[in-house]
Design a protein around this motif. Sequence first.
Motif, PDB file in Angstrom:
ATOM      1  N   ALA A 125      -7.626 -18.449  11.068  1.00 10.86           N
ATOM      2  CA  ALA A 125      -8.258 -17.515  10.140  1.00 10.86           C
ATOM      3  C   ALA A 125      -8.303 -16.104  10.723  1.00 10.86           C
ATOM      4  O   ALA A 125      -7.942 -15.123  10.066  1.00 10.86           O
ATOM      5  N   VAL A 126      -8.745 -16.002  11.980  1.00 11.10           N
ATOM      6  CA  VAL A 126      -8.811 -14.690  12.635  1.00 11.10           C
ATOM      7  C   VAL A 126      -7.401 -14.130  12.819  1.00 11.10           C
ATOM      8  O   VAL A 126      -7.179 -12.916  12.692  1.00 11.10           O
ATOM      9  N   GLY A 127      -6.419 -15.003  13.082  1.00 17.85           N
ATOM     10  CA  GLY A 127      -5.028 -14.566  13.220  1.00 17.85           C
ATOM     11  C   GLY A 127      -4.507 -13.924  11.952  1.00 17.85           C
ATOM     12  O   GLY A 127      -3.853 -12.873  11.993  1.00 17.85           O
ATOM     13  N   TRP A 128      -4.799 -14.548  10.802  1.00 11.81           N
ATOM     14  CA  TRP A 128      -4.365 -13.973   9.524  1.00 11.81           C
ATOM     15  C   TRP A 128      -5.046 -12.628   9.260  1.00 11.81           C
ATOM     16  O   TRP A 128      -4.417 -11.694   8.770  1.00 11.81           O
ATOM     17  N   ILE A 129      -6.328 -12.559   9.577  1.00 12.53           N
ATOM     18  CA  ILE A 129      -7.052 -11.297   9.381  1.00 12.53           C
ATOM     19  C   ILE A 129      -6.473 -10.212  10.282  1.00 12.53           C
ATOM     20  O   ILE A 129      -6.284  -9.061   9.851  1.00 12.53           O
ATOM     21  N   CYS A 130      -6.153 -10.568  11.527  1.00 15.37           N
ATOM     22  CA  CYS A 130      -5.533  -9.604  12.449  1.00 15.37           C
ATOM     23  C   CYS A 130      -4.183  -9.136  11.908  1.00 15.37           C
ATOM     24  O   CYS A 130      -3.830  -7.955  12.038  1.00 15.37           O
ATOM     25  N   ALA A 131      -3.431 -10.067  11.320  1.00 13.41           N
ATOM     26  CA  ALA A 131      -2.117  -9.714  10.764  1.00 13.41           C
ATOM     27  C   ALA A 131      -2.268  -8.676   9.653  1.00 13.41           C
ATOM     28  O   ALA A 131      -1.510  -7.703   9.578  1.00 13.41           O
ATOM     29  N   VAL A 132      -3.276  -8.880   8.792  1.00 12.51           N
ATOM     30  CA  VAL A 132      -3.524  -7.932   7.698  1.00 12.51           C
ATOM     31  C   VAL A 132      -3.923  -6.565   8.258  1.00 12.51           C
ATOM     32  O   VAL A 132      -3.436  -5.524   7.804  1.00 12.51           O
ATOM     33  N   TYR A 133      -4.798  -6.565   9.259  1.00 16.02           N
ATOM     34  CA  TYR A 133      -5.228  -5.307   9.867  1.00 16.02           C
ATOM     35  C   TYR A 133      -4.076  -4.607  10.574  1.00 16.02           C
ATOM     36  O   TYR A 133      -3.980  -3.377  10.565  1.00 16.02           O
ATOM     37  N   ASN A 134      -3.189  -5.378  11.208  1.00 14.21           N
ATOM     38  CA  ASN A 134      -2.037  -4.769  11.872  1.00 14.21           C
ATOM     39  C   ASN A 134      -1.122  -4.088  10.865  1.00 14.21           C
ATOM     40  O   ASN A 134      -0.572  -3.019  11.132  1.00 14.21           O
ATOM     41  N   VAL A 135      -0.955  -4.725   9.705  1.00 13.43           N
ATOM     42  CA  VAL A 135      -0.173  -4.089   8.637  1.00 13.43           C
ATOM     43  C   VAL A 135      -0.849  -2.786   8.208  1.00 13.43           C
ATOM     44  O   VAL A 135      -0.190  -1.764   7.984  1.00 13.43           O
ATOM     45  N   ALA A 136      -2.198  -2.818   8.116  1.00  9.77           N
ATOM     46  CA  ALA A 136      -2.946  -1.614   7.743  1.00  9.77           C
ATOM     47  C   ALA A 136      -2.779  -0.512   8.775  1.00  9.77           C
ATOM     48  O   ALA A 136      -2.695   0.677   8.427  1.00  9.77           O
ATOM     49  N   VAL A 137      -2.712  -0.883  10.065  1.00 12.50           N
ATOM     50  CA  VAL A 137      -2.496   0.114  11.126  1.00 12.50           C
ATOM     51  C   VAL A 137      -1.155   0.802  10.925  1.00 12.50           C
ATOM     52  O   VAL A 137      -1.039   2.028  11.034  1.00 12.50           O
ATOM     53  N   PHE A 138      -0.129   0.014  10.628  1.00 11.02           N
ATOM     54  CA  PHE A 138       1.201   0.583  10.428  1.00 11.02           C
ATOM     55  C   PHE A 138       1.287   1.364   9.122  1.00 11.02           C
ATOM     56  O   PHE A 138       2.058   2.320   9.016  1.00 11.02           O
ATOM     57  N   ALA A 139       0.489   0.958   8.122  1.00 14.98           N
ATOM     58  CA  ALA A 139       0.527   1.632   6.821  1.00 14.98           C
ATOM     59  C   ALA A 139      -0.382   2.857   6.769  1.00 14.98           C
ATOM     60  O   ALA A 139      -0.222   3.705   5.886  1.00 14.98           O
ATOM     61  N   ALA A 140      -1.337   2.956   7.717  1.00 20.02           N
ATOM     62  CA  ALA A 140      -2.292   4.069   7.700  1.00 20.02           C
ATOM     63  C   ALA A 140      -1.624   5.445   7.686  1.00 20.02           C
ATOM     64  O   ALA A 140      -2.113   6.354   6.999  1.00 20.02           O
ATOM     65  N   PRO A 141      -0.504   5.653   8.420  1.00 20.36           N
ATOM     66  CA  PRO A 141       0.134   6.975   8.376  1.00 20.36           C
ATOM     67  C   PRO A 141       0.778   7.321   7.038  1.00 20.36           C
ATOM     68  O   PRO A 141       1.342   8.409   6.900  1.00 20.36           O
ATOM     69  N   LEU A 142       0.706   6.428   6.033  1.00 19.82           N
ATOM     70  CA  LEU A 142       1.278   6.741   4.724  1.00 19.82           C
ATOM     71  C   LEU A 142       0.644   7.984   4.121  1.00 19.82           C
ATOM     72  O   LEU A 142       1.317   8.754   3.419  1.00 19.82           O
ATOM     73  N   SER A 143      -0.651   8.191   4.394  1.00 21.34           N
ATOM     74  CA  SER A 143      -1.324   9.390   3.886  1.00 21.34           C
ATOM     75  C   SER A 143      -0.718  10.643   4.497  1.00 21.34           C
ATOM     76  O   SER A 143      -0.577  11.680   3.829  1.00 21.34           O
ATOM     77  N   ILE A 144      -0.341  10.547   5.787  1.00 21.13           N
ATOM     78  CA  ILE A 144       0.300  11.682   6.459  1.00 21.13           C
ATOM     79  C   ILE A 144       1.707  11.879   5.903  1.00 21.13           C
ATOM     80  O   ILE A 144       2.155  13.018   5.698  1.00 21.13           O
ATOM     81  N   MET A 145       2.422  10.757   5.640  1.00 21.41           N
ATOM     82  CA  MET A 145       3.768  10.843   5.081  1.00 21.41           C
ATOM     83  C   MET A 145       3.733  11.509   3.705  1.00 21.41           C
ATOM     84  O   MET A 145       4.621  12.310   3.363  1.00 21.41           O
ATOM     85  N   ARG A 146       2.723  11.188   2.915  1.00 23.40           N
ATOM     86  CA  ARG A 146       2.586  11.813   1.588  1.00 23.40           C
ATOM     87  C   ARG A 146       2.367  13.315   1.725  1.00 23.40           C
ATOM     88  O   ARG A 146       2.921  14.111   0.952  1.00 23.40           O
ATOM     89  N   ARG A 147       1.585  13.706   2.740  1.00 22.45           N
ATOM     90  CA  ARG A 147       1.353  15.136   2.978  1.00 22.45           C
ATOM     91  C   ARG A 147       2.638  15.834   3.407  1.00 22.45           C
ATOM     92  O   ARG A 147       2.913  16.967   3.005  1.00 22.45           O
ATOM     93  N   VAL A 148       3.459  15.150   4.231  1.00 26.94           N
ATOM     94  CA  VAL A 148       4.733  15.722   4.674  1.00 26.94           C
ATOM     95  C   VAL A 148       5.637  15.979   3.479  1.00 26.94           C
ATOM     96  O   VAL A 148       6.254  17.043   3.359  1.00 26.94           O
ATOM     97  N   ILE A 149       5.720  15.001   2.573  1.00 26.91           N
ATOM     98  CA  ILE A 149       6.572  15.144   1.386  1.00 26.91           C
ATOM     99  C   ILE A 149       6.053  16.267   0.486  1.00 26.91           C
ATOM    100  O   ILE A 149       6.832  17.065  -0.060  1.00 26.91           O
ATOM    101  N   LYS A 150       4.726  16.342   0.362  1.00 25.14           N
ATOM    102  CA  LYS A 150       4.123  17.354  -0.519  1.00 25.14           C
ATOM    103  C   LYS A 150       4.303  18.759   0.025  1.00 25.14           C
ATOM    104  O   LYS A 150       4.618  19.696  -0.723  1.00 25.14           O
ATOM    105  N   THR A 151       4.103  18.933   1.328  1.00 25.13           N
ATOM    106  CA  THR A 151       4.170  20.265   1.933  1.00 25.13           C
ATOM    107  C   THR A 151       5.553  20.609   2.483  1.00 25.13           C
ATOM    108  O   THR A 151       5.805  21.751   2.847  1.00 25.13           O
ATOM    109  N   LYS A 152       6.421  19.558   2.577  1.00 25.14           N
ATOM    110  CA  LYS A 152       7.751  19.732   3.180  1.00 25.14           C
ATOM    111  C   LYS A 152       7.652  20.283   4.605  1.00 25.14           C
ATOM    112  O   LYS A 152       8.465  21.090   5.048  1.00 25.14           O
ATOM    113  N   SER A 153       6.619  19.812   5.305  1.00 26.23           N
ATOM    114  CA  SER A 153       6.381  20.232   6.685  1.00 26.23           C
ATOM    115  C   SER A 153       5.890  19.038   7.493  1.00 26.23           C
ATOM    116  O   SER A 153       5.108  18.226   6.993  1.00 26.23           O
ATOM    117  N   VAL A 154       6.344  18.940   8.750  1.00 27.89           N
ATOM    118  CA  VAL A 154       5.946  17.817   9.617  1.00 27.89           C
ATOM    119  C   VAL A 154       4.885  18.244  10.635  1.00 27.89           C
ATOM    120  O   VAL A 154       4.673  17.572  11.633  1.00 27.89           O
TER     121      VAL A 154
END
Length: 232
Positions: A125-154
């Motif tokens: 159970a904890v392993g599955w929860i960790c897996a979901v959180y790990n995906v969230a860690v990798f997906a967290a920069p999506l907000s930054i990626m959206r800003r890059v696309i919007k501003t066309k600046s890195v």
Amino acid sequence: LMLLLFFLGNITSFLVFLAPVPTFYTIYKRKSAEGFQSIPYVVALSSAMLLIYYGFLKTNAYLIISINAFGIAIELTYLILYMIYASGKQKCFTMKLLLLFNIGAYGLIFVLTFLLLKGSNRVNAVGWICAVYNVAVFAAPLSIMRRVIKTKSVEYMPVTLSMFLISCATMWFFYGLLVNDYFIALPNVLGFLFGIAQIILYFMYKDGNNNDVELEEEMQQMEEATTDSENK
């Protein structure tokens, strides 16, 4: 080979935790966190806390415990620095995230799995929860990626973090396969893909920063020329 991958995974994880240092140096120099997001660091802290819990439930998982103990320390340091230089609105939002993820959600997970599950069921159970959180860690920069696309600046996307994420995800993926721990292996497939996407975005928009600097210089020159002509 398994031991080598495990040590390499810990080394790359160590580098991933340290990769945002240039970002926080920029925040320190500017004395402002404006434009930067706290979400990746809150989620990373939650993930490290859960992985330590998972490490204690498994046997002989000392390196998982040690690297995530370091992760907790470094993420807390980042968040303290962020809160020092954040605006009132940013501080309020970050505190809400910490209360939701790091106290509320983590506390609920710990209590429920500890009281309701035993043995391998608790580990799974904890392993599955960790897996979901790990995906969230990798997906967290999506907000930054959206800003890059919007501003066309890195400017606000640390490319070193993206590169270390790719290396880290690759190492932990192969380690998870070798030890048949798919809670470790599967999230790192997405981690690799998100890292590649960030690198592609960086090369697409990396010249945007230079263009902004050139435009500012041209505007400054025009203002100086106008001022000189008015003085004459």
